[in-house]
Write a protein that holds these residues in place. Structure first.
Motif, mmCIF file in Angstrom:
data_model
loop_
_atom_site.group_PDB
_atom_site.id
_atom_site.type_symbol
_atom_site.label_atom_id
_atom_site.label_comp_id
_atom_site.label_asym_id
_atom_site.label_seq_id
_atom_site.Cartn_x
_atom_site.Cartn_y
_atom_site.Cartn_z
ATOM 1 N N THR A 1 -41.952 74.977 15.187
ATOM 2 C CA THR A 1 -41.837 75.705 14.056
ATOM 3 C C THR A 1 -41.589 74.944 12.680
ATOM 4 O O THR A 1 -41.278 73.855 12.925
ATOM 5 C CB THR A 1 -40.626 76.581 13.986
ATOM 6 N N HIS A 2 -42.272 75.017 11.649
ATOM 7 C CA HIS A 2 -42.262 74.161 10.608
ATOM 8 C C HIS A 2 -41.518 74.811 9.428
ATOM 9 O O HIS A 2 -41.939 76.020 9.076
ATOM 10 C CB HIS A 2 -43.589 73.740 10.197
ATOM 11 N N LEU A 3 -40.480 74.399 8.943
ATOM 12 C CA LEU A 3 -39.881 74.808 7.859
ATOM 13 C C LEU A 3 -40.072 73.831 6.813
ATOM 14 O O LEU A 3 -39.730 72.696 6.625
ATOM 15 C CB LEU A 3 -38.273 74.818 7.984
ATOM 16 N N ALA A 4 -40.513 74.425 5.535
ATOM 17 C CA ALA A 4 -40.871 73.588 4.515
ATOM 18 C C ALA A 4 -40.181 73.895 3.083
ATOM 19 O O ALA A 4 -39.787 75.051 3.035
ATOM 20 C CB ALA A 4 -42.346 73.681 4.052
ATOM 21 N N LEU A 5 -39.473 73.220 2.491
ATOM 22 C CA LEU A 5 -38.459 73.497 1.359
ATOM 23 C C LEU A 5 -39.019 72.839 0.321
ATOM 24 O O LEU A 5 -39.572 71.716 0.024
ATOM 25 C CB LEU A 5 -37.217 72.991 1.904
#
Length: 803
Positions: free
Chosen positions: A406-410
């Protein structure tokens, strides 16, 4: 609930006559009831051996206890049954039944008839259910018949009872295996013994005729606008009469034509006829589906895709009928009601309420697309729960998605801890960690992913069942905040905390030419793109002066651990598990400011009143002054972004939020940045933003204004204001031209070759895209090559245009 005994009589009319229920009198009724209990038909009561004195004592005990009551039932005055009511949380089912507030237990004994009467038990059961549900105010009736009593099981089923499970009741000789069953008011009403329910009350002939005529008028107008056919004028009939002759039928209607080949067709005027030879013309019903079938040779919808397009049209019709029903019933406010709610709103909750009232009141989808409310995949309950126009609140479901997949981009000013700390309460995060720990999992190994309830039920739990079973996706339950679906259907506004972010989630339904997923791959760059656009907008003096702003998409999350991401070819299943968070406009409001979706400017209510016209008249200023303010807030910054930065947005009605004060547009806020913004030239872009580049020539750059603004928004608004006698279209477009010229005068150093005052521009057609491919209108990676043109249109804001 405690069974009340204060009601002395209850009377209802059945097919066999009037039935009355009254409290049992033990002294008077014991002998009668004892004879009934002694009959073999009452064997399941297990009281056949009681004497009259025993029955008298039993009935007196029932009447004396606070949670029970016994009632004698008469048909046309003749005693024919005994019923007992009780509180299932206190007696009989105490400790067995998970009682809910409003539950009422019931036993029924029907007298053995001396002369058989067909339909007696049906009449008795009908009367008893009415008595329990309405006479006693029960929300649910609870029964527990012996599982061997097949006759009463059939009668219970006919009354709408649903068996929950089998339970063991009683002791010794009075022990039994019982079928614990319940029936709600809706269950009974829908049953064979009930009065019946309107399962789809919006699908009436009247509502559907209105929907057909409205959609047929729109189809004729928009498809003629796209030059798929050309209605012929009939000046001898009337100055505004037109005729469209097809192979088997002819359509006649009245219409007014405006700039940009814009048609405004009166739905009530449409007449569909077929030539019956010597018998003359036969009048046929106006049917939007039949219209498309009749037009297919001209529309050239591929045969393999025609049914899908017709299904989207059918769903659009159903939605229109439901909207019509809600408007006429008062479930949706009128334009005057919306304006009054906005005027009276004070404080953040009320302002947010008025904003969302407008959002839910929109009776039209995209103003140009004919099949604009497809929503293929939604059931009727789904529609009622999740369609934007229902205005219902919902909770998103949360999954824990294994971090390695899973990728979380902020955004640059966000952190993982800060983001989740703001979107989830301390209690929610603690509960999620506990639920993971209960499975032997570490919360640090997971990221939290919100999903639409529909997506969980129809996709995640089925299509991604293997991922759930192996613990890569862990369902955690619903969040605490309530959200309201927006017009874009997969975007939700936080109603519990309006200052918090919108949530946009994947929703794998087919709607308006696309499966409404979200790509984890696209989501990776979304916050960075938003940061870049927001920095550009806030650093530009001109844009700051107009008040123009963007709602950043500050965080995105996407799961890619499924097998669909390892197939050779891209597929829609790769877009089913992703989400993003977008800033709310609420914290940006000043005193006296209100919010509306720009789509509202094209809205008419059930009475035909226009929201835009209502705003103009409520503002107290001249229509030209009102329009100038709107164009300064909307058109001017879009022109500036294109000519100065080669930056184009997707500025249709639902992608703009207007900030109003006293009914006047003061500024505009753009949203949906990550997926729909584009840089149309070679200007340098930072790492991670290159995806939005789409190099095109100056004429095609101009289409970002000509097609998306002039043709997509202003064409419709101009027609509304002209139809309502607010502002002539010549003056409307003169003000548009003045806005463009003022930008040029105020930016003499602009080097752009884009000419927004050109005499003509390419006529880019939206419906033709959907008609060509109802499943995916354009290739999102190369939208320019997907466009379809139908010659050119005269620019109503062009140099020398007649005004």
């Amino acid at each position: 609930m405690t069974a009340p005994t204060t009601v002395h009589t209850f009377t209802t009319t059945t097919r066999l006559g009037d039935v009355t229920l009254e409290p049992v009198d033990p002294a008077r009724d014991a002998e009668l009831v004892q004879a009934w209990l002694a009959h073999p038909s009452a064997s399941y009561w297990q009281m056949g051996d009681l004497h009259v004195d025993d029955v008298r004592e039993y009935l007196a005990g029932v009447q004396a206890r606070p949670h029970e009551a016994a009632w004698l039932g008469r048909l046309d005055g003749e005693p024919v049954f005994l019923t007992e009511t009780y509180d299932p949380a206190q007696v009989v089912l105490d400790g067995v039944h998970d009682a809910q507030p409003g539950d009422l237990g019931m036993h029924l004994l029907v007298a053995p008839p001396t002369t058989p009467r067909h339909g007696l038990t049906d009449a008795v059961m009908t009367a008893v259910m009415r008595f329990c549900l309405w006479g006693q105010g029960a929300a649910r009736v609870v029964v527990e018949p012996d599982v061997g009593n097949r006759k009463i099981a059939a009668k219970n089923a006919a009354a709408g009872f649903r068996v929950l499970r089998e339970v063991d009741l009683g002791r010794g000789a009075h022990a039994k295996r019982a079928a614990l069953s319940v029936a709600t008011r809706d269950d009974f009403a829908a049953s064979a013994l009930g009065e019946g329910v309107e399962l789809a009350p919006h699908l009436t002939a009247g509502h559907m005729e209105h929907a057909h005529r409205h959609l047929a008028a729109k189809a004729l107008a928009e498809l003629a606008h796209e030059r798929l056919f050309q209605p012929e004028p009939e000046p001898r009939v009337a100055p505004d009469a037109y005729r469209l002759a097809l192979d088997a039928v002819t359509y006649r209607f009245t219409a007014r034509r405006y700039a940009l080949e814009h048609w405004v067709i009166d739905p009530a005027s449409i007449r569909r006829t077929a030539d019956a030879g010597l018998r003359g013309d036969v009048v046929l019903p106006v049917d939007a589906l039949e219209l498309i079938a009749e037009l297919q040779p001209l529309l050239q919808v591929p045969d393999a895709m025609l049914a899908t397009y017709l299904e989207e049209l059918s769903s659009t019709l159903a939605g229109a009928a439901a909207k019509r029903e809600r408007e006429l019933d008062g479930g949706t406010p009128s334009v005057s009601g919306l304006l009054e709610a906005a005027r009276a709103a004070s404080g953040t909750p009320a302002v947010a309420d008025s904003f969302q009232q407008v959002e839910a009141a929109m009776s039209e989808g995209h103003p140009s697309f004919v099949a604009n409310n497809g929503r293929i995949g939604f059931s009727l309950p789904d529609y009622r729960a999740y369609a934007p126009e229902r205005g219902a609140r919902m909770r998103v479901l949360w999954l824990a998605a294994r971090r390695e997949h899973t990728h979380l981009a902020l955004a640059a000013d966000q952190t993982e801890q800060g983001h989740y700390g703001a979107e989830l309460s301390d209690a929610e995060r603690a509960a999620f960690a506990d639920r993971l720990a209960a499975r032997g999992l570490e919360s640090a190994d997971y990221l939290y992913l919100p999903v639409h309830p529909w997506q969980w039920e129809h996709r995640v739990a089925i299509t991604f069942a293997a991922d759930v079973a192996r613990g890569d996706l862990v369902p955690l339950g619903p969040g605490s905040d309530e959200y309201q679906p927006q017009q874009s259907i997969r975007t939700m506004f936080n109603r519990t905390r309006p200052e918090r972010h919108y949530v946009k989630v994947a929703l794998a339904i087919q709607n308006m030419g696309f499966l409404r997923g979200l790509s984890p791959a696209y989501m990776r760059a979304t916050p960075r793109i938003n940061d870049w656009v927001a920095d550009l907008v806030t650093s530009d003096e001109t844009l700051r002066g107009t008040g123009f702003g963007v709602l950043r998409e500050v965080a995105s999350v996407g799961y890619t651990g499924d097998v669909y991401h390892r197939t050779p070819q891209p597929n829609p299943h790769r877009k089913m598990l992703a989400a993003l968070w977008r800033e709310s406009p609420v914290p940006r409001l000043g005193d006296g400011e209100r919010l509306v979706t720009m789509a509202s400017l094209l809205h008419r209510d059930a009475g035909g009143a226009s929201f835009a016209t209502g705003l103009v008249r409520a503002s107290g200023i001249a229509p030209e002054q009102w329009l100038r303010a709107y164009l300064d807030a909307y058109l001017y910054p879009l022109v500036h972004c294109l000519l100065t930065y080669e930056l184009a947005f997707m500025p249709h009605g639902e992608n703009l939020i207007l900030v109003l004060r006293d009914g006047v547009v003061r500024r505009a806020i753009m949203k949906d940045i990550g997926e729909e913004v584009a840089v149309l030239g070679e200007r340098p872009l930072p790492d991670g933003v290159e995806r939005i580049r789409a190099v095109v020539d100056d004429e095609e750059k101009a289409l970002s204004i000509f097609t998306d603004v002039f043709d997509g928004v202003l064409r419709h608004l101009s027609g509304i204001l002209a139809e309502d006698g607010v502002l002539r279209e010549e003056r409307f477009w003169a003000l548009v031209a003045e806005t463009i010229d003022r930008h040029a005068a105020e930016h003499p150093d602009s080097r752009s070759g884009v000419d927004l005052r050109a005499a003509r521009f390419a006529h880019s057609c939206l419906n033709r895209l959907q008609l060509r491919n109802t499943l995916q209108m354009v290739d999102l990676t190369n939208q320019s090559e997907s466009l379809i043109y139908a010659g050119t249109l005269p620019n109503p804001a062009g140099r020398g245009a007649g005004r």
